[in-house]
Design a protein around this motif. Structure first.
Motif, PDB file in Angstrom:
ATOM      1  N   VAL A 182       0.840  -1.200   0.000  1.00 32.69           N
ATOM      2  CA  VAL A 182       0.000   0.000   0.000  1.00 32.69           C
ATOM      3  C   VAL A 182       0.873   1.247   0.000  1.00 32.69           C
ATOM      4  N   ARG A 183       1.930   1.184   0.781  1.00 34.17           N
ATOM      5  CA  ARG A 183       2.797   2.337   0.879  1.00 34.17           C
ATOM      6  C   ARG A 183       3.542   2.574  -0.428  1.00 34.17           C
ATOM      7  N   ARG A 184       3.997   1.498  -1.052  1.00 36.31           N
ATOM      8  CA  ARG A 184       4.708   1.640  -2.318  1.00 36.31           C
ATOM      9  C   ARG A 184       3.778   2.211  -3.391  1.00 36.31           C
ATOM     10  N   ASP A 185       2.533   1.720  -3.416  1.00 35.07           N
ATOM     11  CA  ASP A 185       1.601   2.126  -4.470  1.00 35.07           C
ATOM     12  C   ASP A 185       0.983   3.499  -4.226  1.00 35.07           C
ATOM     13  N   HIS A 186       0.780   3.865  -2.986  1.00 33.55           N
ATOM     14  CA  HIS A 186       0.013   5.085  -2.717  1.00 33.55           C
ATOM     15  C   HIS A 186       0.783   6.117  -1.916  1.00 33.55           C
ATOM     16  N   GLY A 187       2.005   5.769  -1.484  1.00 33.60           N
ATOM     17  CA  GLY A 187       2.854   6.717  -0.775  1.00 33.60           C
ATOM     18  C   GLY A 187       2.266   7.118   0.558  1.00 33.60           C
ATOM     19  N   SER A 188       3.052   7.067   1.611  1.00 29.97           N
ATOM     20  CA  SER A 188       2.626   7.681   2.871  1.00 29.97           C
ATOM     21  C   SER A 188       3.787   7.610   3.847  1.00 29.97           C
ATOM     22  N   THR A 189       3.791   8.541   4.760  1.00 31.97           N
ATOM     23  CA  THR A 189       4.823   8.594   5.779  1.00 31.97           C
ATOM     24  C   THR A 189       4.306   7.827   6.985  1.00 31.97           C
ATOM     25  N   VAL A 190       5.125   6.866   7.448  1.00 33.26           N
ATOM     26  CA  VAL A 190       4.652   5.974   8.512  1.00 33.26           C
ATOM     27  C   VAL A 190       5.676   5.940   9.651  1.00 33.26           C
ATOM     28  N   LEU A 191       5.168   6.015  10.870  1.00 36.86           N
ATOM     29  CA  LEU A 191       5.990   5.764  12.049  1.00 36.86           C
ATOM     30  C   LEU A 191       5.338   4.617  12.802  1.00 36.86           C
ATOM     31  N   LEU A 192       6.071   3.494  12.884  1.00 36.08           N
ATOM     32  CA  LEU A 192       5.502   2.269  13.441  1.00 36.08           C
ATOM     33  C   LEU A 192       6.316   1.827  14.645  1.00 36.08           C
TER      34      LEU A 192
END
Ligand code: ADP
Ligand code: ADP
Length: 228
Positions: A182-192
């Protein structure tokens, strides 16, 4: 560019001789489009840190900025996925209703809310489950709904607190790959945040290692795997 900046962050629960310092003098930044993992032992202060960033608790000291604006209260363009999916979804709302819920204050048009929810459900592979209720879904599917609900708001920053710690190993592997896709396809900044070192290295572009309580950063590693 910098999406998140944490400066001199400290948090203490309680006061006086009973006070418990959970986080001490933390500083780091997360760049736009980065997936940063914070890893540390149970009880070291990861959830406290995340709750301070989310504006859910006011830190005892320090400050948090999101794309340059100081965080006070719960920012509109930040979303959180918690470990406990069973308590994070509204049981009386359908899957679609749950995903549309945070859009009610953000998106004026009903049709647009419906479209955004359907799109986010597609990203997590739940297009066909929109009319189901949370109790009709497995734990892993419920957590997918939580992720869809977070992504539907198109957050500048997605915070995830042990998001895969309550599902079985196979589901967890599926959800980890889903997050990466999902992140690769739609981009987003994530802190996990996670207590699992393997998970942090598998998912993160970057891994911040925290010490035992009170949390402070002992290593900040860039994960650079050869392209496959
Ligand atoms: P982690 O997420 O890394 O497991 P937490 O942030 O939940 O760590 O907790 C850090 C420390 O703060 C722990 O020692 C925990 O017991 C304590 N703590 C967490 N929440 C509270 C609270 N509401 N009141 C008092 N102490 C707390
Ligand atoms: P997590 O590691 O995911 O934060 P915990 O089991 O440490 O989960 O904490 C669950 C809840 O209990 C949290 O809301 C936390 O704030 C609260 N909590 C944890 N430790 C304490 C404590 N020592 N005193 C009071 N509340 C606590």
């Amino acid at each position: 560019s910098t999406m998140l900046e944490v400066r001199g962050l400290a948090h203490r629960y309680g006061a006086g001789p009973d006070a418990h310092v959970a986080v001490e003098d933390l500083a780091f930044t997360v760049a736009k489009d980065e997936l940063a993992c914070i890893v540390g032992p149970s009880g070291c202060g990861k959830s406290t840190l995340l709750r301070c960033i989310a504006g859910l608790i006011k830190p005892s000291a320090g400050e948090v900025s999101l794309h340059g604006d100081r965080v006070v209260g719960v920012p509109d363009d930040l979303a959180v996925v918690f470990q406990d999916y069973s308590r994070s979804l509204f049981p009386w709302l359908s899957v679609r209703g749950n995903v549309e819920f945070p859009l009610r204050t953000r998106v004026g048009s009903r049709a647009e809310r419906r479209a955004r929810a359907q799109e986010a459900l597609g990203w997590v592979g739940l297009s066909d489950a929109a009319n189901k209720y949370p109790w009709q879904l497995s734990g892993g599917m419920q957590q997918r709904v939580s992720i869809a609900r977070a992504l539907a708001t198109r957050p500048a920053l997605l915070l995830m607190d042990e998001p895969f710690a309550s599902v079985d190993a196979q589901t967890r592997a599926d959800l980890e790959d889903l997050l990466l896709r999902v992140r690769r396809d739609h981009g987003s900044t994530v802190l996990l945040v996670t207590h699992d070192i393997d998970e942090s290295v598998y998912l993160g572009d970057r891994v911040l290692v925290l010490s035992k309580s009170p949390a402070s950063i002992v290593a900040d590693l860039k994960v650079d795997l050869p392209a496959d």
